[in-house]
Design an enzyme around this catalytic site. Structure first.
Site, PDB file in Angstrom:
ATOM      1  N   LYS A  32       4.043 -25.337  19.753  1.00  0.00           N
ATOM      2  CA  LYS A  32       3.634 -23.351  20.001  1.00  0.00           C
ATOM      3  C   LYS A  32       3.262 -22.970  21.023  1.00  0.00           C
ATOM      4  CE  LYS A  32       3.259 -25.150  14.744  1.00  0.00           C
ATOM      5  NZ  LYS A  32       1.959 -25.492  13.760  1.00  0.00           N
ATOM      6  N   GLN A  66      -3.822 -27.739  13.574  1.00  0.00           N
ATOM      7  CA  GLN A  66      -2.319 -29.166  13.440  1.00  0.00           C
ATOM      8  C   GLN A  66      -2.319 -30.056  11.565  1.00  0.00           C
ATOM      9  OE1 GLN A  66       0.527 -27.842  13.958  1.00  0.00           O
ATOM     10  NE2 GLN A  66       1.608 -29.054  12.885  1.00  0.00           N
ATOM     11  N   ASP A  93      -2.146 -19.175  10.378  1.00  0.00           N
ATOM     12  CA  ASP A  93      -1.611 -20.186   9.254  1.00  0.00           C
ATOM     13  C   ASP A  93      -1.585 -19.667   8.068  1.00  0.00           C
ATOM     14  OD1 ASP A  93       0.251 -22.418  10.348  1.00  0.00           O
ATOM     15  OD2 ASP A  93      -2.018 -23.237  11.258  1.00  0.00           O
TER      16      ASP A  93
END
Ligand code: GUN
Length: 285
Positions: free
Chosen positions: A53, A97, A120
Protein backbone atom coordinates in the site's frame (compact mmCIF):
# COMPACT_ATOMS: atom_id res chain seq x y z
CA UNK A 1 -12.91 -23.54 -23.75
CA UNK A 2 -10.30 -21.59 -21.84
CA UNK A 3 -11.45 -18.56 -19.93
CA UNK A 4 -10.44 -15.01 -20.66
CA UNK A 5 -8.01 -13.88 -17.94
CA UNK A 6 -8.97 -10.61 -16.24
CA UNK A 7 -5.56 -9.06 -15.64
CA UNK A 8 -5.63 -7.01 -12.41
CA UNK A 9 -2.09 -5.76 -12.94
CA UNK A 10 -2.85 -4.31 -16.38
CA UNK A 11 -6.13 -2.71 -15.27
CA UNK A 12 -4.40 -1.34 -12.15
CA UNK A 13 -1.59 0.15 -14.21
CA UNK A 14 -4.11 2.02 -16.37
CA UNK A 15 -6.14 3.30 -13.41
CA UNK A 16 -3.05 4.18 -11.34
CA UNK A 17 -1.73 6.24 -14.26
CA UNK A 18 -4.96 8.27 -14.19
CA UNK A 19 -4.77 8.60 -10.39
CA UNK A 20 -1.14 9.75 -10.54
CA UNK A 21 -2.17 12.50 -12.97
CA UNK A 22 -4.96 13.62 -10.60
CA UNK A 23 -2.58 13.49 -7.60
CA UNK A 24 -0.04 15.63 -9.48
CA UNK A 25 -2.74 18.16 -10.33
CA UNK A 26 -3.89 18.36 -6.70
CA UNK A 27 -0.29 18.67 -5.51
CA UNK A 28 0.34 21.52 -7.96
CA UNK A 29 -2.71 23.25 -6.49
CA UNK A 30 -1.26 22.89 -2.97
CA UNK A 31 -2.99 19.70 -1.75
CA UNK A 32 -0.80 16.59 -2.01
CA UNK A 33 -3.02 13.57 -1.26
CA UNK A 34 -1.81 11.86 1.92
CA UNK A 35 -2.63 8.44 3.37
CA UNK A 36 -1.77 7.45 6.96
CA UNK A 37 -1.42 3.71 7.57
CA UNK A 38 -1.43 2.14 11.05
CA UNK A 39 -0.07 -1.37 11.53
CA UNK A 40 -0.33 -3.10 14.91
CA UNK A 41 1.59 -6.32 15.60
CA UNK A 42 3.82 -8.51 13.52
CA UNK A 43 1.44 -10.47 11.28
CA UNK A 44 3.65 -11.19 8.23
CA UNK A 45 0.78 -11.03 5.69
CA UNK A 46 -0.38 -7.66 7.07
CA UNK A 47 3.19 -6.34 6.87
CA UNK A 48 3.33 -7.29 3.17
CA UNK A 49 -0.06 -5.67 2.46
CA UNK A 50 1.00 -2.46 4.22
CA UNK A 51 4.31 -2.39 2.37
CA UNK A 52 2.46 -2.75 -0.96
CA UNK A 53 0.00 0.00 0.00
CA UNK A 54 2.83 2.40 0.92
CA UNK A 55 4.74 1.55 -2.29
CA UNK A 56 1.55 2.09 -4.34
CA UNK A 57 1.17 5.55 -2.79
CA UNK A 58 4.75 6.56 -3.51
CA UNK A 59 4.49 5.53 -7.16
CA UNK A 60 1.27 7.52 -7.64
CA UNK A 61 2.67 10.67 -6.03
CA UNK A 62 0.54 10.20 -2.91
CA UNK A 63 2.28 10.96 0.37
CA UNK A 64 2.15 8.13 2.90
CA UNK A 65 2.74 8.05 6.64
CA UNK A 66 3.28 4.71 8.36
CA UNK A 67 2.82 4.16 12.10
CA UNK A 68 3.81 0.79 13.55
CA UNK A 69 2.88 -0.51 16.99
CA UNK A 70 3.94 -3.72 18.76
CA UNK A 71 1.57 -6.66 19.28
CA UNK A 72 1.01 -5.65 22.93
CA UNK A 73 0.34 -1.98 22.14
CA UNK A 74 -2.17 -0.15 24.34
CA UNK A 75 -5.40 0.53 22.40
CA UNK A 76 -5.41 4.04 23.90
CA UNK A 77 -2.13 4.83 22.12
CA UNK A 78 -3.55 3.80 18.74
CA UNK A 79 -6.80 5.70 19.41
CA UNK A 80 -4.71 8.75 20.37
CA UNK A 81 -2.84 8.55 17.05
CA UNK A 82 -6.13 8.27 15.15
CA UNK A 83 -7.45 11.40 16.93
CA UNK A 84 -4.26 13.24 16.00
CA UNK A 85 -4.56 12.18 12.33
CA UNK A 86 -8.29 13.08 12.27
CA UNK A 87 -7.35 16.62 13.32
CA UNK A 88 -4.50 17.00 10.82
CA UNK A 89 -5.79 18.72 7.66
CA UNK A 90 -2.81 17.50 5.62
CA UNK A 91 -3.96 13.86 6.08
CA UNK A 92 -6.79 12.74 3.75
CA UNK A 93 -7.01 9.02 4.43
CA UNK A 94 -6.52 6.88 7.55
CA UNK A 95 -6.25 3.11 7.33
CA UNK A 96 -5.84 0.69 10.23
CA UNK A 97 -4.66 -2.64 8.86
CA UNK A 98 -6.83 -5.56 10.00
CA UNK A 99 -6.84 -7.90 11.80
CA UNK A 100 -5.94 -6.15 15.06
CA UNK A 101 -4.59 -8.06 18.08
CA UNK A 102 -7.33 -9.74 20.17
CA UNK A 103 -7.21 -7.21 23.03
CA UNK A 104 -8.38 -4.46 20.63
CA UNK A 105 -12.04 -3.59 20.12
CA UNK A 106 -11.88 -3.53 16.32
CA UNK A 107 -15.25 -1.85 15.93
CA UNK A 108 -14.29 0.97 18.32
CA UNK A 109 -11.05 1.56 16.40
CA UNK A 110 -12.83 1.71 13.03
CA UNK A 111 -15.50 4.04 14.43
CA UNK A 112 -12.78 6.36 15.78
CA UNK A 113 -11.63 7.18 12.24
CA UNK A 114 -13.26 10.32 10.87
CA UNK A 115 -15.94 9.39 8.30
CA UNK A 116 -14.38 11.86 5.83
CA UNK A 117 -10.99 10.08 6.06
CA UNK A 118 -12.27 6.49 6.16
CA UNK A 119 -10.75 5.46 2.82
CA UNK A 120 -11.24 1.76 3.67
CA UNK A 121 -15.01 2.37 3.89
CA UNK A 122 -15.28 0.33 7.11
CA UNK A 123 -16.85 2.98 9.37
CA UNK A 124 -20.47 2.10 10.20
CA UNK A 125 -21.64 5.42 8.75
CA UNK A 126 -19.97 4.71 5.40
CA UNK A 127 -21.40 1.17 5.42
CA UNK A 128 -24.87 2.61 6.11
CA UNK A 129 -24.48 5.25 3.41
CA UNK A 130 -23.41 2.58 0.90
CA UNK A 131 -26.41 0.41 1.80
CA UNK A 132 -28.74 3.37 1.12
CA UNK A 133 -27.09 4.33 -2.16
CA UNK A 134 -25.69 7.57 -0.73
CA UNK A 135 -22.23 8.90 -1.58
CA UNK A 136 -19.75 6.93 0.55
CA UNK A 137 -16.25 5.55 0.57
CA UNK A 138 -16.66 2.05 -0.85
CA UNK A 139 -14.51 -0.78 0.60
CA UNK A 140 -11.54 -1.28 -1.70
CA UNK A 141 -11.68 -4.98 -2.55
CA UNK A 142 -15.33 -5.15 -3.67
CA UNK A 143 -14.94 -1.80 -5.42
CA UNK A 144 -11.96 -3.27 -7.31
CA UNK A 145 -14.08 -6.26 -8.31
CA UNK A 146 -16.74 -3.92 -9.72
CA UNK A 147 -14.04 -2.19 -11.80
CA UNK A 148 -12.89 -5.58 -13.11
CA UNK A 149 -16.46 -6.50 -14.13
CA UNK A 150 -16.77 -3.11 -15.85
CA UNK A 151 -13.50 -3.70 -17.70
CA UNK A 152 -14.96 -6.76 -19.44
CA UNK A 153 -18.33 -5.03 -20.06
CA UNK A 154 -20.12 -7.64 -17.96
CA UNK A 155 -23.85 -6.84 -17.99
CA UNK A 156 -24.94 -6.74 -14.35
CA UNK A 157 -28.64 -5.96 -14.58
CA UNK A 158 -30.50 -9.23 -14.16
CA UNK A 159 -27.31 -11.28 -13.80
CA UNK A 160 -27.29 -14.05 -11.21
CA UNK A 161 -24.44 -13.26 -8.82
CA UNK A 162 -23.30 -15.58 -6.07
CA UNK A 163 -20.91 -14.34 -3.38
CA UNK A 164 -19.28 -16.96 -1.18
CA UNK A 165 -18.32 -15.31 2.11
CA UNK A 166 -20.14 -12.74 4.27
CA UNK A 167 -17.31 -10.72 5.81
CA UNK A 168 -17.62 -7.00 6.50
CA UNK A 169 -14.54 -6.38 4.34
CA UNK A 170 -15.62 -8.26 1.20
CA UNK A 171 -18.79 -10.39 1.18
CA UNK A 172 -21.34 -7.94 2.57
CA UNK A 173 -20.23 -4.81 0.66
CA UNK A 174 -19.78 -6.95 -2.49
CA UNK A 175 -23.41 -8.06 -2.23
CA UNK A 176 -24.53 -4.45 -1.74
CA UNK A 177 -22.63 -3.21 -4.80
CA UNK A 178 -23.87 -6.01 -7.04
CA UNK A 179 -27.43 -5.48 -5.83
CA UNK A 180 -27.18 -1.74 -6.51
CA UNK A 181 -25.95 -2.56 -10.02
CA UNK A 182 -29.07 -4.63 -10.69
CA UNK A 183 -27.79 -8.19 -10.19
CA UNK A 184 -29.80 -10.83 -8.35
CA UNK A 185 -27.47 -11.67 -5.48
CA UNK A 186 -27.15 -14.77 -3.32
CA UNK A 187 -24.73 -14.72 -0.39
CA UNK A 188 -23.42 -18.16 0.57
CA UNK A 189 -21.40 -19.02 3.67
CA UNK A 190 -20.32 -21.89 5.90
CA UNK A 191 -23.95 -22.61 6.84
CA UNK A 192 -25.19 -22.84 3.25
CA UNK A 193 -26.78 -26.26 2.73
CA UNK A 194 -26.15 -27.06 -0.92
CA UNK A 195 -23.38 -24.74 -2.00
CA UNK A 196 -22.91 -26.30 -5.45
CA UNK A 197 -26.60 -25.77 -6.27
CA UNK A 198 -26.03 -22.04 -5.84
CA UNK A 199 -22.60 -21.72 -7.45
CA UNK A 200 -23.69 -23.61 -10.57
CA UNK A 201 -26.44 -21.03 -11.17
CA UNK A 202 -24.07 -18.07 -11.00
CA UNK A 203 -23.32 -15.87 -14.00
CA UNK A 204 -20.91 -14.08 -11.66
CA UNK A 205 -19.24 -16.11 -8.91
CA UNK A 206 -17.21 -14.25 -6.28
CA UNK A 207 -15.10 -16.42 -3.98
CA UNK A 208 -14.12 -14.75 -0.70
CA UNK A 209 -13.85 -17.68 1.67
CA UNK A 210 -10.22 -17.85 2.75
CA UNK A 211 -9.76 -21.53 1.83
CA UNK A 212 -7.17 -22.46 -0.81
CA UNK A 213 -8.58 -23.82 -4.09
CA UNK A 214 -12.03 -24.29 -2.52
CA UNK A 215 -14.02 -23.57 -5.69
CA UNK A 216 -13.42 -26.25 -8.30
CA UNK A 217 -14.41 -26.36 -11.96
CA UNK A 218 -17.42 -28.62 -11.31
CA UNK A 219 -18.94 -25.85 -9.16
CA UNK A 220 -18.81 -23.31 -12.00
CA UNK A 221 -21.53 -22.64 -14.59
CA UNK A 222 -20.05 -22.87 -18.12
CA UNK A 223 -19.19 -19.37 -19.33
CA UNK A 224 -19.49 -17.73 -15.90
CA UNK A 225 -17.26 -14.91 -14.68
CA UNK A 226 -15.23 -16.16 -11.73
CA UNK A 227 -13.71 -13.61 -9.37
CA UNK A 228 -11.17 -14.94 -6.89
CA UNK A 229 -10.69 -12.70 -3.85
CA UNK A 230 -8.62 -15.24 -1.87
CA UNK A 231 -4.94 -14.87 -1.11
CA UNK A 232 -3.66 -18.03 0.57
CA UNK A 233 -0.10 -19.17 1.12
CA UNK A 234 0.56 -22.85 0.39
CA UNK A 235 3.10 -24.87 2.40
CA UNK A 236 5.62 -24.45 -0.48
CA UNK A 237 5.37 -20.66 -0.09
CA UNK A 238 3.40 -20.12 -3.31
CA UNK A 239 0.28 -17.96 -3.34
CA UNK A 240 -3.06 -19.34 -4.43
CA UNK A 241 -6.64 -18.13 -4.42
CA UNK A 242 -9.91 -19.57 -3.15
CA UNK A 243 -10.51 -20.94 -6.65
CA UNK A 244 -8.80 -23.95 -8.15
CA UNK A 245 -7.64 -21.98 -11.18
CA UNK A 246 -6.60 -24.99 -13.26
CA UNK A 247 -10.01 -26.70 -13.22
CA UNK A 248 -12.11 -23.51 -13.17
CA UNK A 249 -10.42 -21.86 -16.16
CA UNK A 250 -11.64 -24.64 -18.48
CA UNK A 251 -15.27 -23.98 -17.54
CA UNK A 252 -15.46 -20.23 -16.85
CA UNK A 253 -15.86 -17.56 -19.53
CA UNK A 254 -13.58 -15.18 -17.64
CA UNK A 255 -11.52 -15.59 -14.49
CA UNK A 256 -9.17 -13.57 -12.27
CA UNK A 257 -5.75 -15.09 -11.46
CA UNK A 258 -3.97 -15.13 -8.08
CA UNK A 259 -1.59 -13.37 -7.85
CA UNK A 260 -2.20 -10.54 -10.32
CA UNK A 261 -5.99 -10.39 -10.09
CA UNK A 262 -8.05 -8.75 -7.36
CA UNK A 263 -5.03 -8.06 -5.09
CA UNK A 264 -3.55 -5.13 -7.04
CA UNK A 265 -7.05 -3.75 -7.63
CA UNK A 266 -7.64 -3.47 -3.85
CA UNK A 267 -4.67 -1.15 -3.55
CA UNK A 268 -5.68 0.79 -6.66
CA UNK A 269 -9.09 1.52 -5.16
CA UNK A 270 -7.44 2.60 -1.89
CA UNK A 271 -5.39 5.11 -3.87
CA UNK A 272 -8.57 6.21 -5.67
CA UNK A 273 -10.38 6.79 -2.36
CA UNK A 274 -7.41 8.76 -1.01
CA UNK A 275 -7.28 10.98 -4.11
CA UNK A 276 -11.07 11.43 -3.86
CA UNK A 277 -10.78 12.45 -0.20
CA UNK A 278 -8.02 14.94 -1.06
CA UNK A 279 -10.16 16.33 -3.90
CA UNK A 280 -13.04 16.92 -1.47
CA UNK A 281 -10.67 18.56 1.03
CA UNK A 282 -9.20 20.84 -1.65
CA UNK A 283 -12.72 21.88 -2.73
CA UNK A 284 -13.54 22.87 0.87
CA UNK A 285 -10.27 24.75 1.44
N1 GUN B 1 -7.13 -6.66 5.98
C1 GUN B 1 -7.48 -7.41 4.91
N2 GUN B 1 -7.97 -6.61 3.94
C2 GUN B 1 -7.95 -5.35 4.41
C3 GUN B 1 -8.33 -4.09 3.86
O1 GUN B 1 -8.82 -3.96 2.72
N3 GUN B 1 -8.12 -3.01 4.67
C4 GUN B 1 -7.61 -3.13 5.92
N4 GUN B 1 -7.48 -2.02 6.64
N5 GUN B 1 -7.26 -4.27 6.45
C5 GUN B 1 -7.43 -5.38 5.70
Amino acid sequence: MTARIIDGNALSAKLRGELAAKAAELTAQGTQPCLAVILVGGDPASAVYVRNKVAGCEKAGIKSLKFEYPQDAAPADVLGKIAELNADPSVHGILVQLPLPKHFDEKAVLEAISVEKDVDGFHAENVGRLSQGQEAFVPCTPNGVMEMLKSIDMPLRGAEAVVIGRSNIVGKPMAMLLTAAGATVTVCHSGTRDLNFHTRRADILVAAIGKPKFVTGDMVKPGAVVIDVGINRLPDGKLCGDVDFESAKDVAGAITPVPGGVGPMTITMLLANTVESATRAARKA
